[in-house]
Design a protein around this motif. Sequence first.
Motif, PDB file in Angstrom:
ATOM      1  N   TYR A  49       0.944  -1.115  -0.074  1.00 42.98           N
ATOM      2  CA  TYR A  49       0.140  -0.011   0.105  1.00 42.98           C
ATOM      3  C   TYR A  49       0.929   1.318  -0.067  1.00 42.98           C
ATOM      4  CZ  TYR A  49      -3.365   3.673   1.105  1.00 42.98           C
ATOM      5  OH  TYR A  49      -3.894   4.868   1.035  1.00 42.98           O
ATOM      6  N   ASN A  78      -3.355   0.202  -3.851  1.00 43.73           N
ATOM      7  CA  ASN A  78      -2.726  -1.053  -3.409  1.00 43.73           C
ATOM      8  C   ASN A  78      -1.842  -1.649  -4.731  1.00 43.73           C
ATOM      9  OD1 ASN A  78      -5.393  -0.951  -1.709  1.00 43.73           O
ATOM     10  ND2 ASN A  78      -3.892  -2.228  -0.775  1.00 43.73           N
ATOM     11  N   ARG A 138      -9.103   2.850  -1.488  1.00 43.74           N
ATOM     12  CA  ARG A 138      -9.407   3.622  -0.250  1.00 43.74           C
ATOM     13  C   ARG A 138     -10.771   3.389   0.238  1.00 43.74           C
ATOM     14  NH1 ARG A 138      -6.381   8.999  -2.447  1.00 43.74           N
ATOM     15  NH2 ARG A 138      -7.247   8.200  -4.198  1.00 43.74           N
ATOM     16  N   CYS A 182     -12.354  -2.837   1.348  1.00 47.25           N
ATOM     17  CA  CYS A 182     -11.592  -4.057   1.498  1.00 47.25           C
ATOM     18  C   CYS A 182     -10.961  -4.457   0.109  1.00 47.25           C
ATOM     19  CB  CYS A 182     -12.301  -5.061   2.077  1.00 47.25           C
ATOM     20  SG  CYS A 182     -13.142  -4.530   3.686  1.00 47.25           S
ATOM     21  N   HIS A 217      -7.927  -5.666   4.774  1.00 47.86           N
ATOM     22  CA  HIS A 217      -7.044  -4.350   4.511  1.00 47.86           C
ATOM     23  C   HIS A 217      -7.891  -3.423   4.099  1.00 47.86           C
ATOM     24  CE1 HIS A 217      -3.388  -6.912   5.321  1.00 47.86           C
ATOM     25  NE2 HIS A 217      -3.844  -7.558   4.328  1.00 47.86           N
ATOM     26  N   GLY A 252      -9.568  -0.139   4.197  1.00 50.39           N
ATOM     27  CA  GLY A 252      -8.874   1.193   4.782  1.00 50.39           C
ATOM     28  C   GLY A 252      -9.670   2.303   4.795  1.00 50.39           C
ATOM     29  N   SER A 253      -9.276   3.453   5.113  1.00 49.16           N
ATOM     30  CA  SER A 253     -10.023   4.600   5.257  1.00 49.16           C
ATOM     31  C   SER A 253      -9.975   5.451   3.953  1.00 49.16           C
ATOM     32  CB  SER A 253      -9.226   5.728   6.290  1.00 49.16           C
ATOM     33  OG  SER A 253      -9.754   6.662   6.351  1.00 49.16           O
ATOM     34  N   ARG A 301      -4.826   3.661   6.585  1.00 46.98           N
ATOM     35  CA  ARG A 301      -4.967   2.062   5.874  1.00 46.98           C
ATOM     36  C   ARG A 301      -5.272   1.280   7.098  1.00 46.98           C
ATOM     37  NH1 ARG A 301      -7.074   0.595   1.756  1.00 46.98           N
ATOM     38  NH2 ARG A 301      -6.224  -1.301   1.004  1.00 46.98           N
TER      39      ARG A 301
END
Length: 149
Positions: free
Chosen positions: A64, A71, A119, A122, A140, A142-143, A149
Amino acid sequence: MPSWIRVVQHGVMRRGAAAVAAAGLALAGVAAGGAAPAQAAGPVCEGTRIDTLDFATGYTYLYYSASTGRNCAYTVPKSGSGSPQLMAVGLFRASDNVGVWDSRSDYKYHAGPVYLDARGTCVLFNGQVRSTAATSGWGHCGSLAAGAR
């Protein structure tokens, strides 16, 4: 062409089908073109490595990059590096079921890299070397902020 490949190519895949399609793509080794160009050894993704799939014949790495918000994934063999062999890598986003993959055969060093902005959602990633493949679960997550992350 199998129908599940057409569905993935059009980016219209249900969440439950994403994992099946991801694993199927890696196992199928679908040709996306001719022989791959020679590739250098070593990390090929920018950013921080956040996960690794360790399977019998290879590794698939997930990275990332906080600077790009993307990613990145690629697959390497455990043995036979430098000799052409079937390799594949896929990376999928849960929010809209979009995926990217590189499943051409005859790579010498690695399949990929493949990149995907994920972002706020998942990802699922997978890899294959020769006849053995591995698929992660959805994770994983993320925000929406590029650095989170």
